[in-house]
Design an enzyme around this catalytic site. Sequence first.
Site, mmCIF file in Angstrom:
data_model
loop_
_atom_site.group_PDB
_atom_site.id
_atom_site.type_symbol
_atom_site.label_atom_id
_atom_site.label_comp_id
_atom_site.label_asym_id
_atom_site.label_seq_id
_atom_site.Cartn_x
_atom_site.Cartn_y
_atom_site.Cartn_z
ATOM 1 N N ASP A 1 10.801 -15.219 33.078
ATOM 2 C CA ASP A 1 10.347 -17.173 32.542
ATOM 3 C C ASP A 1 10.745 -18.005 32.493
ATOM 4 O O ASP A 1 11.683 -18.036 33.536
ATOM 5 C CB ASP A 1 9.128 -16.512 31.522
ATOM 6 C CG ASP A 1 10.723 -16.335 30.233
ATOM 7 O OD1 ASP A 1 11.646 -16.528 30.802
ATOM 8 O OD2 ASP A 1 9.549 -15.738 29.027
ATOM 9 N N ASN B 1 6.756 -11.627 17.746
ATOM 10 C CA ASN B 1 4.904 -11.130 17.857
ATOM 11 C C ASN B 1 4.924 -10.010 19.261
ATOM 12 O O ASN B 1 3.647 -9.813 19.214
ATOM 13 C CB ASN B 1 4.442 -12.017 18.060
ATOM 14 C CG ASN B 1 4.797 -12.759 19.951
ATOM 15 O OD1 ASN B 1 5.533 -12.924 19.994
ATOM 16 N ND2 ASN B 1 3.979 -14.241 20.304
ATOM 17 N N HIS C 1 6.045 -9.723 21.961
ATOM 18 C CA HIS C 1 5.667 -10.649 23.464
ATOM 19 C C HIS C 1 7.101 -10.325 24.664
ATOM 20 O O HIS C 1 7.931 -9.854 23.799
ATOM 21 C CB HIS C 1 5.277 -11.628 23.761
ATOM 22 C CG HIS C 1 6.542 -13.107 23.392
ATOM 23 N ND1 HIS C 1 6.310 -14.380 22.926
ATOM 24 C CD2 HIS C 1 7.610 -12.914 23.444
ATOM 25 C CE1 HIS C 1 7.879 -15.108 22.999
ATOM 26 N NE2 HIS C 1 8.811 -13.954 22.941
ATOM 27 N N GLU D 1 1.977 -13.514 25.765
ATOM 28 C CA GLU D 1 2.184 -14.128 24.150
ATOM 29 C C GLU D 1 0.912 -12.918 24.012
ATOM 30 O O GLU D 1 -0.302 -12.087 24.572
ATOM 31 C CB GLU D 1 1.427 -15.715 23.486
ATOM 32 C CG GLU D 1 2.450 -16.113 23.868
ATOM 33 C CD GLU D 1 3.565 -16.222 22.962
ATOM 34 O OE1 GLU D 1 3.946 -15.560 22.332
ATOM 35 O OE2 GLU D 1 3.953 -16.972 22.316
HETATM 36 C C1 GLP Z 1 12.229 -15.519 24.835
HETATM 37 C C2 GLP Z 1 12.250 -15.080 25.756
HETATM 38 C C3 GLP Z 1 11.462 -13.844 26.058
HETATM 39 C C4 GLP Z 1 12.620 -12.629 25.072
HETATM 40 C C5 GLP Z 1 11.932 -13.453 23.544
HETATM 41 C C6 GLP Z 1 12.815 -13.217 22.306
HETATM 42 O O1 GLP Z 1 10.839 -16.417 24.151
HETATM 43 N N1 GLP Z 1 10.121 -15.528 26.932
HETATM 44 O O2 GLP Z 1 11.811 -13.248 27.438
HETATM 45 O O3 GLP Z 1 12.582 -11.696 25.318
HETATM 46 O O4 GLP Z 1 11.762 -14.609 23.584
HETATM 47 O O5 GLP Z 1 14.195 -13.761 22.917
HETATM 48 P P1 GLP Z 1 15.134 -13.397 21.406
HETATM 49 O O6 GLP Z 1 16.146 -12.641 22.529
HETATM 50 O O7 GLP Z 1 16.172 -14.573 21.813
HETATM 51 O O8 GLP Z 1 15.145 -13.058 20.669
#
Ligand code: GLP
Length: 269
Positions: free
Chosen positions: A67, A137, A139, A144
């Site tokens: 993304d 959440n 995702h 989402e």
């Molecule tokens: C982000 C990304 C995800 C990621 C998630 C968790 O917003 N879009 O690909 O896996 O949230 O992030 P973190 O590893 O910082 O908890």
Amino acid sequence: MEVVIFRDEEQVAERAADLLVRMLSVKPRAVFGLATGSTPIVLYRQLIERNRKGEVSFSGVTSFNLDEYLGIAPGDPQSYRSFMDREFFDHVDIDKARTHLPSCEPGDNPQLVGPRYEAMIRKAGGIDLQILGIGQNGHIGFNEPSSSLVSRTRVKTLTPRTMQDNSRLFDPGEIQPRLAITMGIGTIMDARSILLLATGERKAGAVAAMVEGAVSAMCPASILQMHERVTVLIDEPAASKLKNREYYERAARENRALKERFGEFYADG
Ligand code: GLP
């Protein structure tokens, strides 16, 4: 789904690095799906170290990130392109021309970025190994809750929960994007194998819903129950809400024994 529980995030990253390195020893021109977020940083550090020691080369690799934010330029320090350059690409022998993110250049129609990205993934032969994190959440990428479980790469509006979770990464006064372009859930499910990493207590609820909950668009990661080759690598705190933990530990031991005896690609789906 194979669930493997480790003491801490270093061990999670170590196992993930082993799997990537092993895949590259079989397929040096592998196509990787890569993720941002704080979770994979430890993995990237370990891969950088192994590359520095000459244990692995990324020179044949093609990569597609999950993304990218919409509305900030790829050169902005907050973009996921900058994150990947800073945390991984700038420190290894990967050819940056073969590293891709679903970025929207100024003047691009964001609606066209998704189909274009999908075509590039297909042209590269599809993703061999997709690395995933998980949002609190549930995702994956920026899919989402309520995302279509068969969605393709497209623009998504971030939920207030995600905005809140990620606000720690933005300084006061910095603009935090509210939109992103993300691989769809269908795109992720097309990967030939998937490695999901989750560490820390704040991920425990999402991990339990993903592994032991019903398949539901309200927990997008739960769709991974429908994929044939998913390995979930988690640390103790992230495993703390799993009900069947002893079973996963026993299955991981059995799988290890079977792999040692019959070769690498045996996996308990
Ligand atoms: C982000 C990304 C995800 C990621 C998630 C968790 O917003 N879009 O690909 O896996 O949230 O992030 P973190 O590893 O910082 O908890």
